[in-house]
Design a protein around this motif. Sequence first.
Motif, PDB file in Angstrom:
ATOM      1  N   THR A  47       0.818  -1.215   0.000  1.00 11.83           N
ATOM      2  CA  THR A  47       0.000   0.000   0.000  1.00 11.83           C
ATOM      3  C   THR A  47       0.855   1.271   0.000  1.00 11.83           C
ATOM      4  OG1 THR A  47      -0.182  -0.200   2.420  1.00 11.83           O
ATOM      5  CG2 THR A  47      -1.965  -1.126   1.078  1.00 11.83           C
ATOM      6  N   ASP A  48       1.509   1.579   1.108  1.00  9.93           N
ATOM      7  CA  ASP A  48       2.301   2.813   1.210  1.00  9.93           C
ATOM      8  C   ASP A  48       3.621   2.729   0.471  1.00  9.93           C
ATOM      9  OD1 ASP A  48       0.423   4.138   2.637  1.00  9.93           O
ATOM     10  OD2 ASP A  48       1.299   3.737   4.608  1.00  9.93           O
ATOM     11  N   GLY A  49       4.223   1.543   0.441  1.00  3.49           N
ATOM     12  CA  GLY A  49       5.533   1.405  -0.182  1.00  3.49           C
ATOM     13  C   GLY A  49       5.477   1.430  -1.702  1.00  3.49           C
TER      14      GLY A  49
ATOM     15  N   LYS B  65       2.600   1.259  -3.496  1.00  7.49           N
ATOM     16  CA  LYS B  65       1.355   1.908  -3.946  1.00  7.49           C
ATOM     17  C   LYS B  65       0.732   1.156  -5.128  1.00  7.49           C
ATOM     18  CE  LYS B  65       2.886   6.490  -2.432  1.00  7.49           C
ATOM     19  NZ  LYS B  65       2.129   6.434  -1.174  1.00  7.49           N
ATOM     20  N   LEU B  66       0.576  -0.151  -4.954  1.00  5.07           N
ATOM     21  CA  LEU B  66       0.007  -0.967  -6.018  1.00  5.07           C
ATOM     22  C   LEU B  66      -1.496  -0.750  -6.173  1.00  5.07           C
ATOM     23  CD1 LEU B  66       1.899  -4.339  -5.424  1.00  5.07           C
ATOM     24  CD2 LEU B  66       2.464  -2.503  -7.029  1.00  5.07           C
ATOM     25  N   TYR B  67      -2.151  -0.292  -5.116  1.00  3.44           N
ATOM     26  CA  TYR B  67      -3.596  -0.062  -5.166  1.00  3.44           C
ATOM     27  C   TYR B  67      -3.896   1.326  -4.613  1.00  3.44           C
ATOM     28  CZ  TYR B  67      -3.814  -5.142  -5.631  1.00  3.44           C
ATOM     29  OH  TYR B  67      -3.640  -6.444  -6.047  1.00  3.44           O
ATOM     30  N   PRO B  68      -4.907   1.997  -5.141  1.00 10.18           N
ATOM     31  CA  PRO B  68      -5.313   3.285  -4.571  1.00 10.18           C
ATOM     32  C   PRO B  68      -5.882   3.095  -3.175  1.00 10.18           C
ATOM     33  CG  PRO B  68      -6.853   2.578  -6.284  1.00 10.18           C
ATOM     34  CD  PRO B  68      -5.691   1.635  -6.339  1.00 10.18           C
ATOM     35  N   PRO B  69      -5.795   4.105  -2.310  1.00 14.21           N
ATOM     36  CA  PRO B  69      -6.240   3.962  -0.916  1.00 14.21           C
ATOM     37  C   PRO B  69      -7.709   3.586  -0.780  1.00 14.21           C
ATOM     38  CG  PRO B  69      -4.914   5.937  -1.190  1.00 14.21           C
ATOM     39  CD  PRO B  69      -5.167   5.404  -2.560  1.00 14.21           C
ATOM     40  N   TYR B  70      -8.555   4.024  -1.714  1.00 15.83           N
ATOM     41  CA  TYR B  70      -9.981   3.713  -1.598  1.00 15.83           C
ATOM     42  C   TYR B  70     -10.290   2.263  -1.991  1.00 15.83           C
ATOM     43  CZ  TYR B  70      -9.895   4.682  -6.645  1.00 15.83           C
ATOM     44  OH  TYR B  70      -9.585   4.688  -7.980  1.00 15.83           O
TER      45      TYR B  70
END
Length: 272
Positions: free
Chosen positions: A35-37, A39-44
């Motif tokens: 996620t943060d590293g 960023k393979l997917y958007p936060p939503y």
Amino acid sequence: MGDARPASTAPSRLRVLSWQALGLLIIVGLWWLVTDGLKLYPPYVFPSPRAVWTEVAYGLWGTGPQDGKLLGAIGGSLRRVLVGYVIAVLLGGVVGLLMGAWQPLRATLGAYLTGIQSVPSIAFVPFAILFLGLNERAVLFVVILEGFIPVALAVSGALLNVPPALRVAGRTLGARGVGLTLRVLLPAAIPSVLTGLRTAWSFAWRALVGGELLIAGAKSLGEQLEVGRNTANVGLVLATIIIIGIIGGLFDLLLRTVESRVRRDYGLEVPQ
């Protein structure tokens, strides 16, 4: 001569806890990397551990849109599941004793309960709603049903698995009928019955959350899942799922500890 006691091959409790902590760190680390590293997917779509923790903090003790709602949901769900579980254990215990003592009932009702147990709990929710209405009674019905069946089958099976020597000894000492069941067979079957109680808890807990998804306005973890879905708040959904898993795991650990203690007292388990 030296002490010839065999060394225990079971891992210590501290070592098991360290393995579990390491596994948790690996999971959270991979989660953060995705996620943060990277960023393979958007936060939503797939929120980060920090976003999920924010939802937990807001829901339990923080200030924000979900201020205190998770805490109230936990209280409401625990109240329902404990009431349903206690009723299920009492009913299942009585029916299990009757099935264990009377073969015709065991051959008929026991077979039916085994078949019903294979039906997913969510399949009973529409029937409960149509029969009892869209309210807490429908949820309690599903919880009681899902908890009752494992208890009844566990008690019946445990009574049948009591060693024949204990039955002979009980009859030799004058125990007959109900007295033999309650004073000889049931105490001997307690370790196996506790295993059934643990299984019944897991069934009841899962049935509760599935039923709560359909009760609008009630303080429950199922409602929080529905709120997260309706508002596209994946962080709230994941936070609620984690809390459901933690609560279920803690209760299972409590029952497992009691079961292990009883098994040691019965000489069925060696203390570590």
